[in-house]
Design a protein around this motif. Structure first.
Motif, PDB file in Angstrom:
ATOM      1  N   LYS A 255     -13.410   6.436   4.775  1.00 55.09           N
ATOM      2  CA  LYS A 255     -13.276   5.242   3.926  1.00 55.09           C
ATOM      3  C   LYS A 255     -11.947   5.308   3.197  1.00 55.09           C
ATOM      4  N   THR A 256     -11.129   4.288   3.394  1.00 51.86           N
ATOM      5  CA  THR A 256      -9.789   4.276   2.802  1.00 51.86           C
ATOM      6  C   THR A 256      -9.497   2.919   2.163  1.00 51.86           C
ATOM      7  N   THR A 257      -8.328   2.846   1.542  1.00 51.91           N
ATOM      8  CA  THR A 257      -7.851   1.603   0.941  1.00 51.91           C
ATOM      9  C   THR A 257      -6.565   1.188   1.620  1.00 51.91           C
ATOM     10  N   LYS A 258      -6.525  -0.008   2.137  1.00 51.60           N
ATOM     11  CA  LYS A 258      -5.310  -0.498   2.784  1.00 51.60           C
ATOM     12  C   LYS A 258      -4.186  -0.572   1.748  1.00 51.60           C
ATOM     13  N   GLY A 259      -3.014  -0.083   2.125  1.00 48.45           N
ATOM     14  CA  GLY A 259      -1.892  -0.092   1.203  1.00 48.45           C
ATOM     15  C   GLY A 259      -1.968   0.963   0.124  1.00 48.45           C
ATOM     16  N   LYS A 260      -2.787   1.999   0.308  1.00 47.97           N
ATOM     17  CA  LYS A 260      -3.032   3.009  -0.713  1.00 47.97           C
ATOM     18  C   LYS A 260      -1.753   3.623  -1.265  1.00 47.97           C
ATOM     19  N   GLY A 261      -1.695   3.708  -2.597  1.00 42.98           N
ATOM     20  CA  GLY A 261      -0.606   4.403  -3.264  1.00 42.98           C
ATOM     21  C   GLY A 261       0.455   3.519  -3.861  1.00 42.98           C
ATOM     22  N   ILE A 262       0.462   2.240  -3.472  1.00 39.72           N
ATOM     23  CA  ILE A 262       1.460   1.303  -4.005  1.00 39.72           C
ATOM     24  C   ILE A 262       0.715   0.100  -4.558  1.00 39.72           C
ATOM     25  N   SER A 263       0.866  -0.157  -5.822  1.00 39.55           N
ATOM     26  CA  SER A 263       0.015  -1.132  -6.513  1.00 39.55           C
ATOM     27  C   SER A 263       0.072  -2.520  -5.897  1.00 39.55           C
ATOM     28  N   PHE A 264       1.242  -2.979  -5.512  1.00 41.16           N
ATOM     29  CA  PHE A 264       1.343  -4.348  -5.005  1.00 41.16           C
ATOM     30  C   PHE A 264       0.838  -4.486  -3.566  1.00 41.16           C
ATOM     31  N   ALA A 265       0.588  -3.357  -2.899  1.00 41.08           N
ATOM     32  CA  ALA A 265       0.116  -3.400  -1.514  1.00 41.08           C
ATOM     33  C   ALA A 265      -1.364  -3.083  -1.384  1.00 41.08           C
ATOM     34  N   GLU A 266      -1.943  -2.400  -2.343  1.00 36.09           N
ATOM     35  CA  GLU A 266      -3.331  -1.948  -2.221  1.00 36.09           C
ATOM     36  C   GLU A 266      -4.303  -3.120  -2.100  1.00 36.09           C
ATOM     37  N   GLY A 267      -5.135  -3.056  -1.052  1.00 37.42           N
ATOM     38  CA  GLY A 267      -6.204  -4.027  -0.882  1.00 37.42           C
ATOM     39  C   GLY A 267      -5.742  -5.450  -0.640  1.00 37.42           C
ATOM     40  N   THR A 268      -4.527  -5.617  -0.138  1.00 39.36           N
ATOM     41  CA  THR A 268      -3.946  -6.946   0.063  1.00 39.36           C
ATOM     42  C   THR A 268      -3.608  -7.142   1.540  1.00 39.36           C
ATOM     43  N   TYR A 269      -4.260  -8.105   2.186  1.00 40.93           N
ATOM     44  CA  TYR A 269      -4.039  -8.263   3.627  1.00 40.93           C
ATOM     45  C   TYR A 269      -2.602  -8.653   3.952  1.00 40.93           C
ATOM     46  N   LYS A 270      -1.918  -9.302   3.011  1.00 38.08           N
ATOM     47  CA  LYS A 270      -0.547  -9.726   3.278  1.00 38.08           C
ATOM     48  C   LYS A 270       0.397  -8.532   3.456  1.00 38.08           C
ATOM     49  N   TRP A 271      -0.053  -7.347   3.012  1.00 40.71           N
ATOM     50  CA  TRP A 271       0.762  -6.159   3.217  1.00 40.71           C
ATOM     51  C   TRP A 271       0.299  -5.361   4.426  1.00 40.71           C
ATOM     52  N   HIS A 272      -0.458  -6.020   5.317  1.00 40.50           N
ATOM     53  CA  HIS A 272      -0.666  -5.417   6.641  1.00 40.50           C
ATOM     54  C   HIS A 272       0.710  -5.112   7.234  1.00 40.50           C
ATOM     55  N   ASN A 273       1.580  -6.086   7.123  1.00 41.97           N
ATOM     56  CA  ASN A 273       2.995  -5.863   7.367  1.00 41.97           C
ATOM     57  C   ASN A 273       3.749  -6.562   6.239  1.00 41.97           C
ATOM     58  N   GLY A 274       5.003  -6.298   6.109  1.00 44.58           N
ATOM     59  CA  GLY A 274       5.766  -6.898   5.019  1.00 44.58           C
ATOM     60  C   GLY A 274       6.990  -6.063   4.715  1.00 44.58           C
ATOM     61  N   VAL A 275       7.967  -6.690   4.111  1.00 40.90           N
ATOM     62  CA  VAL A 275       9.224  -6.028   3.770  1.00 40.90           C
ATOM     63  C   VAL A 275       9.383  -6.045   2.257  1.00 40.90           C
ATOM     64  N   ALA A 276       9.453  -4.887   1.653  1.00 44.17           N
ATOM     65  CA  ALA A 276       9.567  -4.787   0.198  1.00 44.17           C
ATOM     66  C   ALA A 276      10.950  -5.217  -0.270  1.00 44.17           C
ATOM     67  N   THR A 277      10.985  -5.925  -1.383  1.00 44.21           N
ATOM     68  CA  THR A 277      12.242  -6.288  -2.021  1.00 44.21           C
ATOM     69  C   THR A 277      12.785  -5.071  -2.772  1.00 44.21           C
ATOM     70  N   PRO A 278      14.058  -5.104  -3.181  1.00 45.69           N
ATOM     71  CA  PRO A 278      14.580  -3.993  -3.991  1.00 45.69           C
ATOM     72  C   PRO A 278      13.743  -3.760  -5.246  1.00 45.69           C
ATOM     73  N   GLU A 279      13.270  -4.833  -5.855  1.00 42.56           N
ATOM     74  CA  GLU A 279      12.441  -4.688  -7.052  1.00 42.56           C
ATOM     75  C   GLU A 279      11.118  -3.993  -6.717  1.00 42.56           C
ATOM     76  N   GLN A 280      10.537  -4.358  -5.583  1.00 46.24           N
ATOM     77  CA  GLN A 280       9.283  -3.718  -5.170  1.00 46.24           C
ATOM     78  C   GLN A 280       9.509  -2.267  -4.760  1.00 46.24           C
ATOM     79  N   LEU A 281      10.649  -1.977  -4.139  1.00 46.28           N
ATOM     80  CA  LEU A 281      10.963  -0.592  -3.800  1.00 46.28           C
ATOM     81  C   LEU A 281      11.066   0.267  -5.056  1.00 46.28           C
ATOM     82  N   ALA A 282      11.649  -0.287  -6.093  1.00 49.67           N
ATOM     83  CA  ALA A 282      11.751   0.461  -7.343  1.00 49.67           C
ATOM     84  C   ALA A 282      10.370   0.765  -7.908  1.00 49.67           C
ATOM     85  N   ILE A 283       9.480  -0.211  -7.823  1.00 43.67           N
ATOM     86  CA  ILE A 283       8.101   0.001  -8.288  1.00 43.67           C
ATOM     87  C   ILE A 283       7.427   1.087  -7.449  1.00 43.67           C
TER      88      ILE A 283
END
Length: 297
Positions: A255-283
């Motif tokens: 049992k896992t969490t999709k996007g685990k470890g990054i707040s803006f990606a956890e449990g969000t289907y839109k981050w199945h794939n996606g490209v982080a912005t510089p601001e998101q990379l900093a986070i």
């Protein structure tokens, strides 16, 4: 061969490796402008545990015939595997920057003819367990002692070919085969729905289904764990080892969490794939305890 009980990596070290692996995933995808995030992040703790604590492998001899085999059946999560292979020493970390580029050894899906440490090409979902069963069957015929591991996604279990392999593996008593199911409970696409105006229901594809009972009914050893708890992961690996003379394959339902470890990606289907912005990379860097020096290029 490495990775014996006497040389286990500590939980603290595994946590650091997983954080570094997650960072390499999100940073590499941002630099390449393409790739998958959610699935590699959900599987990272499992991959790190395998490559640093369980698999009998030698990065300096990636084709050693005595090595354990690993197949990433959910091949779109290749960047997660590449990050761990690089951390394990199969190729330089700097090579991750070539991900998904023409001429690179690190393509968007694993290619066994290109990438050191990749035992089976994958990408078309549902095929990896059949390949793993074939390898395990060959090992039985040859009297070889290596173990074969296959990681699948939970959405991938909807492919009928998976269940043909599940049935076949028990029939041929492949106790040298282990499947790991990354149960992150979230698909990019799912069953068609119309009630809420969306085209798909992306929620848990196996909600209401007793997967433990299903695999048990097929004659497999079944181990259920939290796929982010290293102690539980290691205990599951110990159970796999104990079952190697049982005549039954083993499945680890993680049992896992999709996007685990990054707040803006956890449990969000839109981050199945996606490209982080510089601001998101900093986070992401801050949350993972990694250095980030500026905009992805």
């Amino acid at each position: 061969m490495s990775n014996t009980n006497a040389t286990r990596t500590s939980t603290a070290e595994l946590q650091q490796l997983a954080a570094a692996g997650r960072w390499h995933v999100v940073e590499t995808v941002a630099k390449s402008k393409a790739g998958h995030i959610g699935g590699p992040l959900s599987a990272m703790d499992l991959l790190v545990s395998l490559y640093f604590n369980e698999l009998a492998i030698d990065p300096q001899q990636p084709q050693d015939p005595a090595r354990d085999r690993f197949i990433l059946s959910k091949g779109h999560c290749a960047i997660g595997l590449y990050a761990v292979l690089a951390l394990r020493g199969y190729f330089p970390l700097e090579e991750l920057a070539t991900f998904d580029q023409g001429g690179s050894r690190l393509q968007g899906h694993p290619d066994m003819k290109l990438t050191p440490g990749v035992d089976s090409s994958s990408g078309s979902l549902g095929q990896g367990l059949s390949a793993g069963a074939g390898i395990a069957m060959a090992a039985k015929q040859l009297g070889a002692g290596f173990h074969t591991w296959v990681m699948l996604g939970d959405g991938e279990l909807e492919e009928g070919m998976v269940w043909e392999a599940v049935h076949t593996a028990r029939r041929f008593k492949l106790d040298n085969l282990t499947a790991i199911i990354d149960l992150n409970g979230l698909q990019q696409y799912g069953w068609p729905v119309t009630e809420d105006g969306d085209r798909f229901d992306r929620s848990n594809p196996w909600a209401g289904v007793d997967l433990e009972g299903v695999f048990d009914g097929f004659g497999w050893n079944v181990v259920s764990i939290n796929g982010h708890e290293f102690n539980e992961i290691q205990a599951a690996f110990d159970q796999v080892r104990a079952a190697r003379c049982s005549g039954k394959p083993t499945v680890i339902l993680a049992k896992t969490t999709k996007g685990k470890g990054i707040s803006f990606a956890e449990g969000t289907y839109k981050w199945h794939n996606g490209v982080a912005t510089p601001e998101q990379l900093a986070i992401a860097a801050a949350e993972l305890g990694q250095a980030f020096e500026g905009e992805a290029k």
